[in-house]
Design an enzyme around this catalytic site. Structure first.
Site, PDB file in Angstrom:
ATOM      1  N   TYR A 127       0.851  -1.189   0.000  1.00  0.00           N
ATOM      2  CA  TYR A 127       0.000   0.000   0.000  1.00  0.00           C
ATOM      3  C   TYR A 127       0.886   1.238   0.000  1.00  0.00           C
ATOM      4  CZ  TYR A 127      -3.614   3.347   1.481  1.00  0.00           C
ATOM      5  OH  TYR A 127      -4.473   4.401   1.552  1.00  0.00           O
ATOM      6  N   ASP A 158       9.266   2.806   0.139  1.00  0.00           N
ATOM      7  CA  ASP A 158       8.172   3.457   0.856  1.00  0.00           C
ATOM      8  C   ASP A 158       8.343   3.100   2.331  1.00  0.00           C
ATOM      9  OD1 ASP A 158       5.893   4.229   2.130  1.00  0.00           O
ATOM     10  OD2 ASP A 158       4.500   3.366   0.673  1.00  0.00           O
ATOM     11  N   LYS A 176       3.644   8.883   8.983  1.00  0.00           N
ATOM     12  CA  LYS A 176       3.460   8.269  10.306  1.00  0.00           C
ATOM     13  C   LYS A 176       4.441   8.804  11.367  1.00  0.00           C
ATOM     14  CE  LYS A 176       0.632   4.779   8.337  1.00  0.00           C
ATOM     15  NZ  LYS A 176       0.675   4.006   7.125  1.00  0.00           N
TER      16      LYS A 176
HETATM   17  C1  LIG Z   1       0.054   4.505   5.733  1.00  0.00           C
HETATM   18  C2  LIG Z   1       0.869   4.260   4.526  1.00  0.00           C
HETATM   19  C3  LIG Z   1       0.823   5.102   3.413  1.00  0.00           C
HETATM   20  C4  LIG Z   1      -0.164   6.224   3.290  1.00  0.00           C
HETATM   21  O1  LIG Z   1       0.028   7.217   4.242  1.00  0.00           O
HETATM   22  P1  LIG Z   1      -1.206   8.199   4.596  1.00  0.00           P
HETATM   23  O2  LIG Z   1      -0.598   9.161   5.559  1.00  0.00           O
HETATM   24  O3  LIG Z   1      -2.280   7.334   5.169  1.00  0.00           O
HETATM   25  O4  LIG Z   1      -1.615   8.846   3.340  1.00  0.00           O
HETATM   26  C5  LIG Z   1       1.708   4.879   2.384  1.00  0.00           C
HETATM   27  N1  LIG Z   1       2.577   3.862   2.433  1.00  0.00           N
HETATM   28  C6  LIG Z   1       2.654   3.027   3.467  1.00  0.00           C
HETATM   29  C7  LIG Z   1       3.668   1.930   3.476  1.00  0.00           C
HETATM   30  C8  LIG Z   1       1.782   3.176   4.548  1.00  0.00           C
HETATM   31  O5  LIG Z   1       1.824   2.311   5.551  1.00  0.00           O
END
Ligand SMILES: *Cc1c(COP(=O)(O)O)cnc(C)c1O
Length: 429
Positions: free
Chosen positions: A144, A239, A267
């Site tokens: 994701y 990511d 995060k």
């Molecule tokens: C949470 C998450 C996102 C998206 O971040 P948001 O602040 O919710 O837009 C992207 N990549 C990873 C790996 C994530 O865990």
């Protein structure tokens, strides 16, 4: 535990907010029942609208690595707020947090702050496309990267929890530029590169996947991706929205000794405020406006409250680097306890863990990619979730999510959790 008031609040919310929530994973759609409305939180605990106290393993989906309402973070925000909450002009604290992040993370010279992980990943891909002059990207099933159009192709997290990995509204034009590989399967990547020679701008992945449960990379997988990127002159995007500043000071680049070309954050870097960031070496970052041709902007980017929270968070992680090993020990202890309780009840399970990320899969097969994660028993997971909730333990309401441990968790909390697992296990098959 009683959740009467939460259910009443949810009924009200549903009238004015789609599904009653501002982000789908918060609803209990996959596990059934009504979501819990939280009133406040402190350390490792949530206090909900009905007055229940819950041990929290979601930690706002990752950011609260030091625990909720951590004083240095809260105080930094309060002090900043008194000076004005947004200016749309540069502030010194943006440079301070940038300097610290660059010092903590390997292989980055410059960093740009945005407002979410979604924005960070979306911008990183635009930058990679602009820099290489190519259109296509490779992503992995079950990873994701936020909800921007290019990523909603076999995405993980809420997108799979709700059975809609490919969202309506994403045009075919966009979808055709996203190539889909299998996590931990280097041959699936080689095949895509052969079929699309000279057309791929970047490979983006979660270096430790956390949005199909927790799935660490197989031995050599990241090295092989690095080598493929080098030989095809493609950018490798880590990511690290979830793993950055959580698995190590320098994230997965440090942990695995692999260099990424662009890294995205979210995060933890925001200390619980809405922050994302992307970073790379000068050659790539100088391609961004106003220096370079790739456009990217944000009215509230680098917001002083958000930067104050993030800076307080990063400072503490930088000063107390033993946090990472202490979190790992707590997670290993939890792993052992959960495994013992589930084995005692003869429940088939696989537990994946790395650092302070852990997930329980009700399957007797190894879980190494999206297909093996999806093959686990949802029915058992749902019973497990509600069984734990009854005992005051709050884990993510989906099998396709990792649990997060925070520094505020005590060994007593972990023991209570393990005991609750033992109780919940009696209701599984
Ligand atoms: C949470 C998450 C996102 C998206 O971040 P948001 O602040 O919710 O837009 C992207 N990549 C990873 C790996 C994530 O865990």
């Amino acid at each position: 535990m009683i959740y009467q008031r939460s259910s009443a609040l949810f009924a009200e919310a549903k009238k004015v907010i789609p599904g009653g929530v501002n982000s789908p994973v918060r609803a209990f759609k996959a596990v059934g029942g009504d979501p819990i409305f939280v009133e406040r939180a402190k350390g490792a605990y949530l206090y909900d609208a009905d007055g229940n106290k819950l041990i929290d393993y979601i930690n706002s989906w990752g950011p609260m690595i030091l625990g909720h309402a951590h004083e240095p973070v809260v105080n930094a925000v309060i002090e900043k707020a008194k000076l004005g909450t947004s200016f749309g002009m540069p502030t010194e604290i943006e440079t301070e947090i940038a300097e610290l992040a660059i010092q903590m993370v390997p292989n980055i010279d410059k960093i740009r702050f945005v407002n979410s992980g979604t924005e960070a990943c979306m911008s990183a891909v635009r930058l990679a496309r602009g820099f290489t002059g190519r259109d296509k990207i490779i992503k992995f099933a079950g990873c994701y990267h936020g909800h921007s159009d290019s990523f909603l192709i076999q995405a993980g997290s809420g997108a799979v929890t709700f059975g809609t990995p490919n969202s309506p509204g994403v045009t075919q034009g966009t979808a055709k530029d996203t190539l889909l590989a299998k996590y931990n399967d280097i041959e699936s990547v080689e095949r895509l590169l052969q079929e699309n020679e000279g057309e791929v701008a970047c490979i983006i992945l979660e270096p430790v996947a956390g949005n199909m449960g927790c799935i660490p990379p197989a031995d050599g997988f990241l090295q092989q991706l690095r080598a493929l990127c080098d030989s095809h002159e493609i950018l490798l995007i880590f990511d690290e929205v979830m793993t950055g500043f959580r698995l190590a000071k320098g994230g997965c680049q440090e942990l695995f000794g692999i260099r990424a070309d662009i890294v995205t954050f979210g995060k933890v870097i925001g200390g619980g405020l809405p922050v994302g960031a992307f970073a790379a070496r000068n050659e790539i970052m100088d391609y961004l406006a106003p220096l370079g041709p790739v456009y990217q902007a944000g009215t509230l980017s680098g917001n002083p409250l958000a930067m104050a929270a993030g800076l307080a968070m990063l400072r503490e992680l930088n000063d107390r680097s033993e946090i990472f090993s202490s979190l790992q020990e707590k997670t290993a202890y939890l792993h052992k306890g959960i495994s013992r309780e589930l084995s005692r009840a003869s429940i088939a399970h696989t537990i994946n863990r790395l650092g302070s990320m852990i997930s329980v899969h009700f399957s007797d097969m190894p879980v190494a990619d999206f297909d093996s994660a999806a093959a686990a028993s949802n029915e058992n997971f749902n019973r497990f979730f509600h069984g734990l909730l009854k005992e005051g333990i709050y884990i993510a309401p989906s099998a396709f999510e990792t649990w997060f441990l925070c520094d505020a968790l005590s060994y007593d909390d972990l023991d209570m959790t393990i005991k609750a697992v033992g109780t919940a296990a009696t209701k599984l098959k």
